[in-house]
Design a protein around this motif. Structure first.
Motif, PDB file in Angstrom:
ATOM      1  N   ASN A  51       0.835  -1.183   0.000  1.00 40.19           N
ATOM      2  CA  ASN A  51       0.000   0.000   0.000  1.00 40.19           C
ATOM      3  C   ASN A  51       0.882   1.251   0.000  1.00 40.19           C
ATOM      4  O   ASN A  51       1.832   1.337   0.772  1.00 40.19           O
ATOM      5  CB  ASN A  51      -0.871  -0.064   1.251  1.00 40.19           C
ATOM      6  CG  ASN A  51      -1.895   1.024   1.313  1.00 40.19           C
ATOM      7  OD1 ASN A  51      -1.707   2.109   0.786  1.00 40.19           O
ATOM      8  ND2 ASN A  51      -2.992   0.736   1.968  1.00 40.19           N
ATOM      9  N   THR A  53       0.018   4.344   0.846  1.00 38.62           N
ATOM     10  CA  THR A  53      -0.571   5.420   1.644  1.00 38.62           C
ATOM     11  C   THR A  53       0.497   6.295   2.293  1.00 38.62           C
ATOM     12  O   THR A  53       0.437   7.524   2.219  1.00 38.62           O
ATOM     13  CB  THR A  53      -1.505   4.844   2.724  1.00 38.62           C
ATOM     14  OG1 THR A  53      -2.498   4.058   2.082  1.00 38.62           O
ATOM     15  CG2 THR A  53      -2.155   5.932   3.536  1.00 38.62           C
ATOM     16  N   CYS A  88      -2.206   9.951  -4.413  1.00 38.39           N
ATOM     17  CA  CYS A  88      -3.245  10.190  -3.409  1.00 38.39           C
ATOM     18  C   CYS A  88      -4.633  10.309  -4.038  1.00 38.39           C
ATOM     19  O   CYS A  88      -4.799  10.978  -5.052  1.00 38.39           O
ATOM     20  CB  CYS A  88      -2.960  11.488  -2.658  1.00 38.39           C
ATOM     21  SG  CYS A  88      -1.362  11.552  -1.850  1.00 38.39           S
TER      22      CYS A  88
END
Length: 109
Positions: A51, A53, A88
Motif C-alpha cells: 500500500n 498510503t 493520493c
C-alpha cells in the motif's frame, strides 16, 4: 509472400492513422495538466507491492516543505506535486487542504 505481408501491414497502418486523424480531440478536465495524465511517481523499491498510503502522505508533506523554501512553481516542487497527485485519492488531498486552511492539519504546516 513476405512482400504481401508487409504491404498488408502498411495498408493497415495507413488506415489506422487516417482514422486517428478523424477522431475528436480529448477534453482534459479543468485544473488537470496534460502532463499529469502521463506521469506517475518513480518506483519505490523498498515496498514495490505494498500500500502506498505512507508514500502519498510523505510526498504531500514534502511538496509543502519544498514550496515554503523554493516556491510552488520550482521544478523540484512540481515533481513532488505530480507524485502526490498521482498517488493520493483526490478526496484525501481535498480534506488535507481544508485542514491546512483551518490550521488543524496533523502534518507539518
Amino acid at each position: 509472400s513476405i512482400a504481401l505481408a508487409l504491404l498488408a501491414r502498411w495498408t493497415l497502418l495507413i488506415r489506422m492513422s487516417t482514422r486517428a486523424m478523424d477522431m475528436e480531440p480529448v477534453q482534459i478536465p479543468a485544473g488537470i495538466n496534460p502532463r499529469q495524465l502521463l506521469t506517475t511517481p518513480t518506483h519505490y523499491a523498498p515496498t514495490p507491492n505494498q500500500n502506498q498510503t505512507k508514500h502519498c502522505f510523505s510526498k504531500y508533506n514534502e511538496f509543502f516543505r519544498c514550496s515554503r523554501v523554493h516556491g510552488e512553481e520550482a521544478a523540484q516542487c512540481l515533481k513532488l506535486k505530480d507524485a502526490f497527485q498521482s498517488l493520493c485519492p483526490i478526496e484525501w488531498v481535498e480534506k488535507w487542504d481544508e485542514q491546512r486552511a483551518n490550521g488543524v492539519f496533523p502534518g507539518p504546516q
